[in-house]
Design a protein around this motif. Structure first.
Motif, PDB file in Angstrom:
ATOM      1  N   VAL A 197     -59.587-128.148  40.503  1.00 15.06           N
ATOM      2  CA  VAL A 197     -60.860-127.477  40.760  1.00 15.06           C
ATOM      3  C   VAL A 197     -60.811-126.229  39.896  1.00 15.06           C
ATOM      4  O   VAL A 197     -60.083-125.294  40.187  1.00 15.06           O
ATOM      5  CB  VAL A 197     -61.025-127.099  42.243  1.00 15.06           C
ATOM      6  CG1 VAL A 197     -62.373-126.434  42.465  1.00 15.06           C
ATOM      7  CG2 VAL A 197     -60.867-128.317  43.135  1.00 15.06           C
ATOM      8  N   GLY A 198     -61.553-126.252  38.801  1.00 20.42           N
ATOM      9  CA  GLY A 198     -61.421-125.182  37.816  1.00 20.42           C
ATOM     10  C   GLY A 198     -60.020-125.238  37.227  1.00 20.42           C
ATOM     11  O   GLY A 198     -59.579-126.277  36.756  1.00 20.42           O
TER      12      GLY A 198
ATOM     13  N   GLU B  81     -67.546-124.927  43.866  1.00 13.87           N
ATOM     14  CA  GLU B  81     -67.156-124.324  42.591  1.00 13.87           C
ATOM     15  C   GLU B  81     -68.375-123.958  41.759  1.00 13.87           C
ATOM     16  O   GLU B  81     -69.311-124.738  41.626  1.00 13.87           O
ATOM     17  CB  GLU B  81     -66.272-125.294  41.813  1.00 13.87           C
ATOM     18  CG  GLU B  81     -65.837-124.761  40.476  1.00 13.87           C
ATOM     19  CD  GLU B  81     -65.119-125.809  39.649  1.00 13.87           C
ATOM     20  OE1 GLU B  81     -64.467-125.417  38.690  1.00 13.87           O
ATOM     21  OE2 GLU B  81     -65.226-127.020  39.955  1.00 13.87           O
TER      22      GLU B  81
ATOM     23  N   ILE C 135     -60.463-120.086  43.203  1.00 11.05           N
ATOM     24  CA  ILE C 135     -61.638-120.811  42.719  1.00 11.05           C
ATOM     25  C   ILE C 135     -62.809-119.853  42.558  1.00 11.05           C
ATOM     26  O   ILE C 135     -63.046-118.989  43.405  1.00 11.05           O
ATOM     27  CB  ILE C 135     -62.006-121.944  43.702  1.00 11.05           C
ATOM     28  CG1 ILE C 135     -60.861-122.934  43.799  1.00 11.05           C
ATOM     29  CG2 ILE C 135     -63.294-122.642  43.280  1.00 11.05           C
ATOM     30  CD1 ILE C 135     -61.023-123.927  44.916  1.00 11.05           C
TER      31      ILE C 135
ATOM     32  N   GLN D  93     -64.574-128.694  45.295  1.00 12.81           N
ATOM     33  CA  GLN D  93     -65.404-128.903  44.109  1.00 12.81           C
ATOM     34  C   GLN D  93     -66.881-128.698  44.420  1.00 12.81           C
ATOM     35  O   GLN D  93     -67.659-128.327  43.551  1.00 12.81           O
ATOM     36  CB  GLN D  93     -65.166-130.293  43.517  1.00 12.81           C
ATOM     37  CG  GLN D  93     -63.860-130.384  42.761  1.00 12.81           C
ATOM     38  CD  GLN D  93     -63.510-131.808  42.345  1.00 12.81           C
ATOM     39  OE1 GLN D  93     -64.144-132.776  42.760  1.00 12.81           O
ATOM     40  NE2 GLN D  93     -62.475-131.936  41.536  1.00 12.81           N
TER      41      GLN D  93
ATOM     42  N   THR E 161     -57.387-124.483  39.148  1.00  9.96           N
ATOM     43  CA  THR E 161     -56.518-124.604  40.316  1.00  9.96           C
ATOM     44  C   THR E 161     -56.254-126.074  40.609  1.00  9.96           C
ATOM     45  O   THR E 161     -57.183-126.869  40.678  1.00  9.96           O
ATOM     46  CB  THR E 161     -57.176-123.940  41.540  1.00  9.96           C
ATOM     47  OG1 THR E 161     -57.519-122.593  41.202  1.00  9.96           O
ATOM     48  CG2 THR E 161     -56.248-123.948  42.728  1.00  9.96           C
TER      49      THR E 161
END
Length: 145
Positions: A115-116, A133, A43, A130, A118
């Protein structure tokens, strides 16, 4: 007892055993902790120490003295999902599958697990990560976290 990523493996085993009725071997848990740690490291985290030196970990960030407890919790939650084999949806998502259908029933995979780039197995771990991020790749703005 050794530190794997941000969590001591004995601490993780105790955390999981206190919350879930599951039997996990230390070897399975260690492997899962490494995999969960790898996901966290992928991340793009705001104020990460990786910005200063790529050999550093994401946490603790430059604005912190120690790894936040919720990041440790995210690693343990994700490791639990991986160790117990509950990451089948993630495997499908990573293959590009967005939904599946059986007869007249369909199931869409949860985008909130991402998350992104990932994909996490545990929704709570994903929500925790998150928060950290980095949403943009521009300059930092007045010490905002």
């Amino acid at each position: 007892m050794s530190l794997i990523g941000y969590v001591d493996n004995a601490e993780a085993l105790t955390y999981i055993q206190q919350r879930y009725d599951v039997t996990i071997t230390q070897t399975e848990l260690d492997r899962a902790l490494y995999q969960a740690f790898d996901k966290i490291e992928l991340i793009n985290v705001r104020y990460s120490r990786k910005e200063e030196n790529s050999s550093n970990n994401n946490f603790p960030r430059t604005c912190e003295n120690e790894v936040p407890a919720n990041v440790k919790q995210a690693q343990m939650l994700e490791a639990y999902e991986i160790a117990t084999g509950k990451d089948k949806d993630v495997q499908a998502i990573n293959k590009g599958i967005k939904s599946r259908g059986i007869s007249d029933m369909s199931y869409s995979y949860e985008k909130a697990l991402k998350v992104g780039d990932t994909t996490f197995s545990n929704i709570q771990a994903a929500k925790i990560m998150q928060m950290y991020e980095r949403k943009t790749f521009g300059q930092r703005i007045n010490n905002g976290y």
